[in-house]
Design an enzyme around this catalytic site. Structure first.
Site, PDB file in Angstrom:
ATOM      1  N   CYS A  13      16.064  44.999  -7.344  1.00 44.63           N
ATOM      2  CA  CYS A  13      17.202  44.179  -6.909  1.00 44.63           C
ATOM      3  C   CYS A  13      17.356  43.037  -7.913  1.00 44.63           C
ATOM      4  O   CYS A  13      16.863  43.136  -9.048  1.00 44.63           O
ATOM      5  CB  CYS A  13      17.005  43.679  -5.472  1.00 44.63           C
ATOM      6  SG  CYS A  13      15.541  42.652  -5.220  1.00 44.63           S
ATOM      7  N   ASN A  16      13.962  40.238  -6.793  1.00 44.05           N
ATOM      8  CA  ASN A  16      12.676  40.849  -6.410  1.00 44.05           C
ATOM      9  C   ASN A  16      11.919  40.006  -5.389  1.00 44.05           C
ATOM     10  O   ASN A  16      10.694  39.985  -5.363  1.00 44.05           O
ATOM     11  CB  ASN A  16      11.791  41.133  -7.639  1.00 44.05           C
ATOM     12  CG  ASN A  16      10.597  42.051  -7.369  1.00 44.05           C
ATOM     13  OD1 ASN A  16       9.554  41.932  -7.993  1.00 44.05           O
ATOM     14  ND2 ASN A  16      10.724  42.952  -6.427  1.00 44.05           N
ATOM     15  N   CYS A  18      13.761  39.591  -1.972  1.00 40.65           N
ATOM     16  CA  CYS A  18      14.332  39.948  -0.660  1.00 40.65           C
ATOM     17  C   CYS A  18      14.362  41.462  -0.432  1.00 40.65           C
ATOM     18  O   CYS A  18      13.622  41.985   0.406  1.00 40.65           O
ATOM     19  CB  CYS A  18      15.747  39.381  -0.513  1.00 40.65           C
ATOM     20  SG  CYS A  18      15.826  37.586  -0.542  1.00 40.65           S
ATOM     21  N   ARG A  19      15.227  42.168  -1.169  1.00 39.94           N
ATOM     22  CA  ARG A  19      15.478  43.581  -0.849  1.00 39.94           C
ATOM     23  C   ARG A  19      14.442  44.531  -1.438  1.00 39.94           C
ATOM     24  O   ARG A  19      13.914  45.391  -0.723  1.00 39.94           O
ATOM     25  CB  ARG A  19      16.877  43.988  -1.349  1.00 39.94           C
ATOM     26  CG  ARG A  19      17.999  43.325  -0.598  1.00 39.94           C
ATOM     27  CD  ARG A  19      19.311  43.458  -1.334  1.00 39.94           C
ATOM     28  NE  ARG A  19      19.324  42.671  -2.570  1.00 39.94           N
ATOM     29  CZ  ARG A  19      20.284  42.673  -3.474  1.00 39.94           C
ATOM     30  NH1 ARG A  19      21.341  43.448  -3.289  1.00 39.94           N
ATOM     31  NH2 ARG A  19      20.207  41.920  -4.555  1.00 39.94           N
ATOM     32  N   SER A  20      14.165  44.432  -2.739  1.00 39.30           N
ATOM     33  CA  SER A  20      13.292  45.453  -3.334  1.00 39.30           C
ATOM     34  C   SER A  20      11.831  45.358  -2.875  1.00 39.30           C
ATOM     35  O   SER A  20      11.187  46.405  -2.722  1.00 39.30           O
ATOM     36  CB  SER A  20      13.400  45.480  -4.869  1.00 39.30           C
ATOM     37  OG  SER A  20      13.071  44.270  -5.456  1.00 39.30           O
ATOM     38  N   ASP A 130      23.149  41.801  -0.826  1.00 31.83           N
ATOM     39  CA  ASP A 130      22.234  40.683  -1.080  1.00 31.83           C
ATOM     40  C   ASP A 130      22.223  39.740   0.126  1.00 31.83           C
ATOM     41  O   ASP A 130      23.256  39.146   0.448  1.00 31.83           O
ATOM     42  CB  ASP A 130      22.744  39.959  -2.333  1.00 31.83           C
ATOM     43  CG  ASP A 130      21.806  38.853  -2.768  1.00 31.83           C
ATOM     44  OD1 ASP A 130      20.904  38.492  -2.001  1.00 31.83           O
ATOM     45  OD2 ASP A 130      21.993  38.358  -3.892  1.00 31.83           O
TER      46      ASP A 130
END
Ligand code: 4NP
Length: 159
Positions: A13, A16, A18-20, A130
């Site tokens: 993301c 690196n 939050c999402r990934s 995001d």
């Protein structure tokens, strides 16, 4: 390095945090509970460098922990070797995918690039949005998308 039977997957993301890292933790959790004993190397990274060395965002850790999942990763930036070391690099949104494609044109490498939601059986706009500047409910939505997509990816890898 990748051993002969191993498949390697890198989730990417922007930051690196939050999402990934959530995708990484969820995917590792699914692999651990999967009877097929697939040999998969899993990591995550960000296209940006602002948060290098940081633990995942507390909001990602919270939704993960509520679902029995730990997020052990520390943020790192995508590097040129990733395009050679990983079989599959999974972007959270189209902006990440675009940045990865530009990097791969520069650095080469055999990695296949994909969007996380290519593996989501539910229809949507193709992106894991995001959640950084939004409220906690955004992290719950991201978790659900990531979980569905990670299950889909596992099924694809497991045959
Ligand atoms: P991520 O979220 O890409 O899911 O880790 C973000 C984290 C930090 C920033 C942007 C997105 N930031 O601008 O610092």
């Amino acid at each position: 390095m990748t051993t002969p039977n191993e498949v390697s997957v890198l989730f990417v993301c922007l930051g690196n945090i939050c999402r990934s890292p959530l995708a990484e933790g969820v995917f590792i959790h699914l692999l651990e509970g999967d009877g097929r004993l697939l040999d998969v190397r899993v990591d995550s990274a960000g296209t940006g460098a602002w948060h290098v060395g940081n633990a995942p965002d507390p909001r990602s850790r919270e939704v993960a922990e509520r679902n029995g999942i730990r997020l052990p990763s520390r943020a790192r930036q995508v590097r040129s070797e990733d395009f050679h070391d990983f079989d599959l690099i999974v972007a959270m949104d189209r902006s990440n995918l675009h940045d990865l494609a530009s990097l791969q044109r520069k650095h080469g490498g055999k990695a296949r690039l994909a969007l996380m939601r290519d593996f989501d059986p539910e229809p949507g706009d193709g992106e894991v949005p995001d959640p950084y500047y939004g409220g906690p409910s955004g992290f719950d939505r991201v978790f659900e998308m990531v979980l569905r997509s990670a299950r889909g990816l596992l099924d694809e890898l497991g045959g």
